[in-house]
Design an enzyme around this catalytic site. Structure first.
Site, PDB file in Angstrom:
ATOM      1  N   LYS A  14       0.836  -1.107  -0.041  1.00 43.62           N
ATOM      2  CA  LYS A  14      -0.018  -0.076   0.076  1.00 43.62           C
ATOM      3  C   LYS A  14       0.748   1.290   0.070  1.00 43.62           C
ATOM      4  CE  LYS A  14      -2.325  -0.833   3.855  1.00 43.62           C
ATOM      5  NZ  LYS A  14      -1.696  -2.249   4.258  1.00 43.62           N
ATOM      6  N   ARG A  91     -10.108   0.538   8.426  1.00 44.52           N
ATOM      7  CA  ARG A  91      -9.615  -1.006   8.736  1.00 44.52           C
ATOM      8  C   ARG A  91     -10.662  -1.765   9.538  1.00 44.52           C
ATOM      9  NH1 ARG A  91      -3.678   0.308   9.010  1.00 44.52           N
ATOM     10  NH2 ARG A  91      -2.493  -1.736   9.211  1.00 44.52           N
ATOM     11  N   ARG A 130      11.588  -6.373   5.424  1.00 49.20           N
ATOM     12  CA  ARG A 130      11.278  -4.893   5.781  1.00 49.20           C
ATOM     13  C   ARG A 130      11.930  -4.644   7.320  1.00 49.20           C
ATOM     14  NH1 ARG A 130       5.587  -1.777   5.384  1.00 49.20           N
ATOM     15  NH2 ARG A 130       5.373  -2.748   7.345  1.00 49.20           N
ATOM     16  N   ARG A 136      10.991  -1.075  12.661  1.00 44.13           N
ATOM     17  CA  ARG A 136       9.764  -0.916  13.005  1.00 44.13           C
ATOM     18  C   ARG A 136       9.431  -2.002  13.929  1.00 44.13           C
ATOM     19  NH1 ARG A 136       4.929   0.103   8.690  1.00 44.13           N
ATOM     20  NH2 ARG A 136       3.776  -1.121  10.101  1.00 44.13           N
ATOM     21  N   ARG A 147      -0.783  -9.276  12.990  1.00 47.13           N
ATOM     22  CA  ARG A 147      -1.364  -8.245  12.080  1.00 47.13           C
ATOM     23  C   ARG A 147      -1.840  -8.887  11.073  1.00 47.13           C
ATOM     24  NH1 ARG A 147       4.217  -5.469  10.834  1.00 47.13           N
ATOM     25  NH2 ARG A 147       2.848  -4.189   9.761  1.00 47.13           N
TER      26      ARG A 147
HETATM   27  P1  AMP Z   1       0.478   0.232   9.063  1.00 45.76           P
HETATM   28  O1  AMP Z   1       1.564   1.211   8.902  1.00 45.76           O
HETATM   29  O2  AMP Z   1      -0.506   0.800   8.120  1.00 45.76           O
HETATM   30  O3  AMP Z   1       0.759  -1.108   8.708  1.00 45.76           O
HETATM   31  O4  AMP Z   1       0.071   0.254  10.517  1.00 45.76           O
HETATM   32  C1  AMP Z   1       0.606  -0.145  11.576  1.00 45.76           C
HETATM   33  C2  AMP Z   1      -0.037  -0.181  12.969  1.00 45.76           C
HETATM   34  O5  AMP Z   1      -0.715   1.153  13.172  1.00 45.76           O
HETATM   35  C3  AMP Z   1      -1.144  -1.156  12.785  1.00 45.76           C
HETATM   36  O6  AMP Z   1      -1.012  -2.351  12.983  1.00 45.76           O
HETATM   37  C4  AMP Z   1      -2.353  -0.603  13.682  1.00 45.76           C
HETATM   38  O7  AMP Z   1      -1.746  -0.813  15.219  1.00 45.76           O
HETATM   39  C5  AMP Z   1      -2.135   0.938  13.660  1.00 45.76           C
HETATM   40  N1  AMP Z   1      -3.109   1.488  12.700  1.00 45.76           N
HETATM   41  C6  AMP Z   1      -2.716   2.155  11.383  1.00 45.76           C
HETATM   42  N2  AMP Z   1      -3.857   2.584  11.032  1.00 45.76           N
HETATM   43  C7  AMP Z   1      -4.732   2.035  11.673  1.00 45.76           C
HETATM   44  C8  AMP Z   1      -6.180   2.309  11.682  1.00 45.76           C
HETATM   45  N3  AMP Z   1      -7.088   2.792  10.580  1.00 45.76           N
HETATM   46  N4  AMP Z   1      -7.049   1.865  12.643  1.00 45.76           N
HETATM   47  C9  AMP Z   1      -6.637   1.169  13.635  1.00 45.76           C
HETATM   48  N5  AMP Z   1      -5.159   0.797  13.964  1.00 45.76           N
HETATM   49  C10 AMP Z   1      -4.253   1.402  13.050  1.00 45.76           C
END
Ligand code: AMP
Length: 192
Positions: A14, A91, A130, A136, A147
């Site tokens: 993404k 999400r 990654r 991270r 996740r």
């Molecule tokens: P990402 O960088 O999109 O993989 O997001 C990393 C982490 O941030 C996720 O595993 C969630 O813990 C949190 N997160 C990001 N976006 C959301 C969302 N829309 N709703 C809830 N948690 C989020």
């Protein structure tokens, strides 16, 4: 104006596709994960709350996430004449319903949802790799598996939600990267 949700499991690409899209269509890219990580880096109160969820591979509660998104949209309004890419949001079904309202309140609507379809083994391999460079805290094998499980349980039902609204388009998200990009852009071009 073009408003796109880029959708998919963790590691589906993404962020990568958002970076190409934002250049090509001159859109503002909102990654909720990046917003939260920025708060963590700045050691804000929100960052502290977010970290406790992110490190366990869990989602931040809807109410909090929705209010953050509204603020982020408003903070970018002036630069977003062409529209937004929403990456990592929604999400949950509650977030998808809220997004509709947040956009309608601002005289905007979604053009399309592009889902990047990637097999689990490829997701895991990408995320483990990654993690070696990103640093991270959630890119370790145990949290990656959590996740992906959260994605299937809570997030993937959004496919049906957006199919019912004729907004969902699935794209093969692995293999030749130029082909993936071309497929994503074709979906967007068709939605204009
Ligand atoms: P990402 O960088 O999109 O993989 O997001 C990393 C982490 O941030 C996720 O595993 C969630 O813990 C949190 N997160 C990001 N976006 C959301 C969302 N829309 N709703 C809830 N948690 C989020």
């Amino acid at each position: 104006m073009i408003n796109v949700v880029i959708f998919g499991a963790p590691g589906s690409g993404k962020g990568t596709q958002s970076n190409f899209m934002k250049e090509h269509y001159k859109l503002v890219h909102i990654s909720t994960g990046d917003v939260l990580r920025d708060h963590i880096a700045r050691k804000t109160e929100l960052g502290e709350v977010a970290k406790s969820f992110i490190d366990k591979g869990q989602l931040i509660p809807d109410e909090l996430m929705i209010s953050i998104l509204g603020d982020v949209i408003d903070s970018h309004k002036d630069k977003a004449q062409n529209g937004f890419i929403f990456d990592g949001f929604p999400r949950t079904i509650a977030q998808a319903q809220a997004l509709e309202g947040l956009l309608a309140d601002r005289d905007m609507k979604l053009n399309c949802v592009v889902g990047l379809d990637v097999p689990d083994e490829v997701l895991i391999e990408r995320l483990v790799n990654r993690g070696k460079e990103s640093g991270r805290s959630d890119d370790n094998l145990e949290t990656i598996k959590d996740r992906i499980a959260v994605y299937y349980k809570v997030t993937s039902p959004l496919k049906d939600y957006y199919c019912e609204r004729n907004l969902f388009h699935s794209v093969k998200g692995w293999g030749d990267i130029d082909k993936i990009t071309a497929s994503v852009w074709a979906v967007i071009d068709n939605s204009l």
